[in-house]
Design a protein around this motif. Structure first.
Motif, PDB file in Angstrom:
ATOM      1  N   LEU A   1       0.802  -1.250  -0.177  1.00 26.25           N
ATOM      2  CA  LEU A   1       0.104   0.058  -0.113  1.00 26.25           C
ATOM      3  C   LEU A   1       0.882   1.495   0.068  1.00 26.25           C
ATOM      4  N   ALA A   2       1.841   1.306   0.671  1.00 21.18           N
ATOM      5  CA  ALA A   2       2.844   2.429   0.699  1.00 21.18           C
ATOM      6  C   ALA A   2       3.336   2.603  -0.672  1.00 21.18           C
ATOM      7  N   VAL A   3       3.796   1.487  -1.204  1.00 19.07           N
ATOM      8  CA  VAL A   3       4.576   1.645  -2.520  1.00 19.07           C
ATOM      9  C   VAL A   3       3.336   2.332  -3.656  1.00 19.07           C
ATOM     10  N   ALA A   4       1.941   1.658  -3.361  1.00 16.30           N
ATOM     11  CA  ALA A   4       1.224   2.139  -4.160  1.00 16.30           C
ATOM     12  C   ALA A   4       0.845   3.602  -3.969  1.00 16.30           C
ATOM     13  N   TYR A   5       0.757   4.126  -2.820  1.00 20.29           N
ATOM     14  CA  TYR A   5       0.659   5.368  -2.823  1.00 20.29           C
ATOM     15  C   TYR A   5       1.484   6.385  -3.382  1.00 20.29           C
ATOM     16  N   ILE A   6       2.842   6.217  -3.192  1.00 25.05           N
ATOM     17  CA  ILE A   6       3.886   6.875  -3.795  1.00 25.05           C
ATOM     18  C   ILE A   6       3.969   6.687  -5.108  1.00 25.05           C
ATOM     19  N   ALA A   7       3.653   5.536  -5.983  1.00 26.28           N
ATOM     20  CA  ALA A   7       3.778   5.269  -7.416  1.00 26.28           C
ATOM     21  C   ALA A   7       2.750   5.925  -8.107  1.00 26.28           C
ATOM     22  N   THR A   8       1.492   5.869  -7.658  1.00 25.55           N
ATOM     23  CA  THR A   8       0.531   6.429  -8.175  1.00 25.55           C
ATOM     24  C   THR A   8       0.374   7.856  -8.097  1.00 25.55           C
ATOM     25  N   THR A   9       1.258   8.396  -7.042  1.00 23.05           N
ATOM     26  CA  THR A   9       1.248   9.942  -6.945  1.00 23.05           C
ATOM     27  C   THR A   9       2.346  10.380  -8.125  1.00 23.05           C
ATOM     28  N   ILE A  10       3.320   9.649  -8.251  1.00 20.85           N
ATOM     29  CA  ILE A  10       4.453   9.903  -9.111  1.00 20.85           C
ATOM     30  C   ILE A  10       3.660   9.987 -10.575  1.00 20.85           C
ATOM     31  N   ALA A  11       2.675   8.992 -10.702  1.00 19.44           N
ATOM     32  CA  ALA A  11       2.241   8.871 -11.959  1.00 19.44           C
ATOM     33  C   ALA A  11       1.037   9.852 -12.317  1.00 19.44           C
ATOM     34  N   GLY A  12       0.819  10.709 -11.392  1.00 17.93           N
ATOM     35  CA  GLY A  12      -0.103  11.631 -11.712  1.00 17.93           C
ATOM     36  C   GLY A  12      -1.655  11.400 -11.186  1.00 17.93           C
ATOM     37  N   VAL A  13      -1.829  10.465 -10.505  1.00 18.91           N
ATOM     38  CA  VAL A  13      -3.053   9.807 -10.278  1.00 18.91           C
ATOM     39  C   VAL A  13      -3.179   9.316  -8.768  1.00 18.91           C
ATOM     40  N   PRO A  14      -2.738  10.250  -7.861  1.00 17.10           N
ATOM     41  CA  PRO A  14      -2.619   9.907  -6.532  1.00 17.10           C
ATOM     42  C   PRO A  14      -3.826   9.133  -5.673  1.00 17.10           C
ATOM     43  N   LEU A  15      -3.447   7.878  -5.236  1.00 14.60           N
ATOM     44  CA  LEU A  15      -4.451   6.980  -4.767  1.00 14.60           C
ATOM     45  C   LEU A  15      -5.362   7.364  -3.886  1.00 14.60           C
TER      46      LEU A  15
ATOM     47  N   ASN B   1      -9.603  20.432 -11.172  1.00 13.63           N
ATOM     48  CA  ASN B   1      -9.432  21.091 -10.226  1.00 13.63           C
ATOM     49  C   ASN B   1      -8.045  20.668  -9.740  1.00 13.63           C
ATOM     50  N   PRO B   2      -7.057  21.867 -10.402  1.00 15.07           N
ATOM     51  CA  PRO B   2      -5.745  21.137 -10.092  1.00 15.07           C
ATOM     52  C   PRO B   2      -5.176  21.609  -8.442  1.00 15.07           C
ATOM     53  N   GLY B   3      -6.050  22.734  -7.804  1.00 17.69           N
ATOM     54  CA  GLY B   3      -5.807  22.711  -6.415  1.00 17.69           C
ATOM     55  C   GLY B   3      -6.014  21.609  -5.763  1.00 17.69           C
ATOM     56  N   ARG B   4      -7.058  20.814  -6.150  1.00 22.75           N
ATOM     57  CA  ARG B   4      -7.537  19.743  -5.226  1.00 22.75           C
ATOM     58  C   ARG B   4      -6.609  18.360  -5.600  1.00 22.75           C
ATOM     59  N   LYS B   5      -6.260  18.162  -6.805  1.00 24.65           N
ATOM     60  CA  LYS B   5      -5.254  17.356  -7.252  1.00 24.65           C
ATOM     61  C   LYS B   5      -3.709  17.726  -6.563  1.00 24.65           C
ATOM     62  N   LYS B   6      -3.415  18.650  -6.252  1.00 26.25           N
ATOM     63  CA  LYS B   6      -2.413  18.857  -5.343  1.00 26.25           C
ATOM     64  C   LYS B   6      -2.349  18.407  -4.094  1.00 26.25           C
ATOM     65  N   ALA B   7      -3.844  18.957  -3.608  1.00 26.38           N
ATOM     66  CA  ALA B   7      -3.997  18.465  -2.105  1.00 26.38           C
ATOM     67  C   ALA B   7      -3.871  16.704  -1.891  1.00 26.38           C
ATOM     68  N   TYR B   8      -4.622  16.035  -3.032  1.00 29.62           N
ATOM     69  CA  TYR B   8      -4.400  14.604  -3.017  1.00 29.62           C
ATOM     70  C   TYR B   8      -3.081  13.959  -3.057  1.00 29.62           C
ATOM     71  N   ALA B   9      -2.301  14.857  -3.944  1.00 32.03           N
ATOM     72  CA  ALA B   9      -0.911  14.456  -3.848  1.00 32.03           C
ATOM     73  C   ALA B   9      -0.046  14.493  -2.516  1.00 32.03           C
ATOM     74  N   LYS B  10      -0.223  15.680  -1.983  1.00 31.77           N
ATOM     75  CA  LYS B  10       0.315  15.857  -0.799  1.00 31.77           C
ATOM     76  C   LYS B  10      -0.212  14.755   0.236  1.00 31.77           C
TER      77      LYS B  10
ATOM     78  N   TRP C   1       0.471   9.478   3.491  1.00 34.83           N
ATOM     79  CA  TRP C   1       0.273   8.068   3.530  1.00 34.83           C
ATOM     80  C   TRP C   1       1.488   7.247   3.499  1.00 34.83           C
ATOM     81  N   GLY C   2       2.056   7.517   1.861  1.00 32.64           N
ATOM     82  CA  GLY C   2       3.144   6.575   1.660  1.00 32.64           C
ATOM     83  C   GLY C   2       4.264   6.503   2.333  1.00 32.64           C
ATOM     84  N   LEU C   3       4.692   7.844   2.783  1.00 30.51           N
ATOM     85  CA  LEU C   3       5.921   7.719   3.750  1.00 30.51           C
ATOM     86  C   LEU C   3       5.664   7.361   5.259  1.00 30.51           C
ATOM     87  N   ILE C   4       4.534   7.689   5.693  1.00 33.20           N
ATOM     88  CA  ILE C   4       4.228   6.913   7.039  1.00 33.20           C
ATOM     89  C   ILE C   4       4.176   5.689   7.067  1.00 33.20           C
ATOM     90  N   LEU C   5       3.560   4.869   5.998  1.00 31.93           N
ATOM     91  CA  LEU C   5       3.604   3.524   5.910  1.00 31.93           C
ATOM     92  C   LEU C   5       5.083   2.988   5.771  1.00 31.93           C
TER      93      LEU C   5
END
Length: 246
Positions: free
Chosen positions: A120-134, A153-162, A167-171
């Motif tokens: 799950l940690a890898v999925a959070y990070i990988a999807t964020t890098i791919a531009g589709v944050p989990l 809604n780019p501002g919301r996409k940025k928030a989802y990426a953060k 999540w990825g780093l904490i896991l």
């Protein structure tokens, strides 16, 4: 604009911000199960490690953990509550029980869950890098915005990426603690550390998600847009039919 208009505008903005934060908090509780979901996540593992610490019996510990997971699902079914969180707990415990029984190593009860956390940690990070944050894929339907945040809604996409990075780093940090213990610690030590780390990292990730989304632009209600398009299409069809009949 008079001097009396400014406080009113400020108060309206504060009310809107407060409402947005409340909606975000409610959506996060719905998505992640709230207090009850956390209890259902912790209880089987806590029961397993408690019984194993007392009598060192893998079979009794595993059966008790699985039984309480099934009981939690049964209670939800009886009360006609949502069962997705309880069912995920049953499957997780069942995998742990099967794995531990197959290997005969009580520590392997925890291994499937640890591997899931790492994946799950890898999925959070990988999807964020791919531009589709989990986290956006998870919460989009909850906020009725689906995938509108990706392009509209780019501002919301940025928030989802953060939030997904959080999540990825904490896991990953959690895995960095647990996997060495899997090799070096005994079953009871690993179990108690794992139970201790169930809730605090989760709450930290949920809190950071709430902070990022509370400051983000409001979600676009894609469901309402689709309903409006359907109504407009029906009105056009009705108008066309009326013209043909005239």
């Amino acid at each position: 604009m008079t001097s009396l208009d400014k406080p009113t505008t400020t108060n309206d903005q504060q009310q809107q911000d407060s409402d947005a934060k409340a909606v975000t908090e409610a959506a996060l509780f719905e998505a992640f199960g709230g207090v009850r979901g956390m209890v259902e996540t912790v209880l089987p593992g806590l029961l397993f490690v408690t019984i194993f610490t007392i009598n060192k019996d893998l079979h009794i510990s595993a059966i008790a953990a699985l039984a309480v997971s099934v009981l939690l699902v049964a209670v939800r079914l009886i009360r006609r509550d949502t069962v997705k969180h309880a069912f995920s707990g049953v499957f997780g415990v069942a995998f742990g029980v099967v794995f531990a029984m197959m290997t005969g190593n009580a520590k392997d009860f925890y291994l499937p869950g640890m591997l899931y956390t790492l994946g799950l940690a890898v999925a959070y990070i990988a999807t964020t890098i791919a531009g589709v944050p989990l986290i956006g894929l998870i919460l989009g339907p909850v906020f009725k915005e689906n995938l509108s945040w990706r392009t509209r809604n780019p501002g919301r996409k940025k928030a989802y990426a953060k939030a997904s990075w959080a999540w990825g780093l904490i896991l990953l940090a959690k895995c960095a603690i647990l996997f060495p213990l899997y090799w070096w610690a005994d079953t009871a030590q690993l179990g108690w550390v794992l139970v201790t780390l169930k809730i605090p990292p989760f709450l930290l990730a949920v809190y950071l998600t709430w902070v990022f989304l509370a400051k983000a632009p409001a979600p676009i209600d894609a469901f309402a847009e689709m309903e409006a398009e359907e109504r407009a299409e029906k009105e056009r069809e009705a108008a066309s039919a009326a013209q043909r009949d005239a």
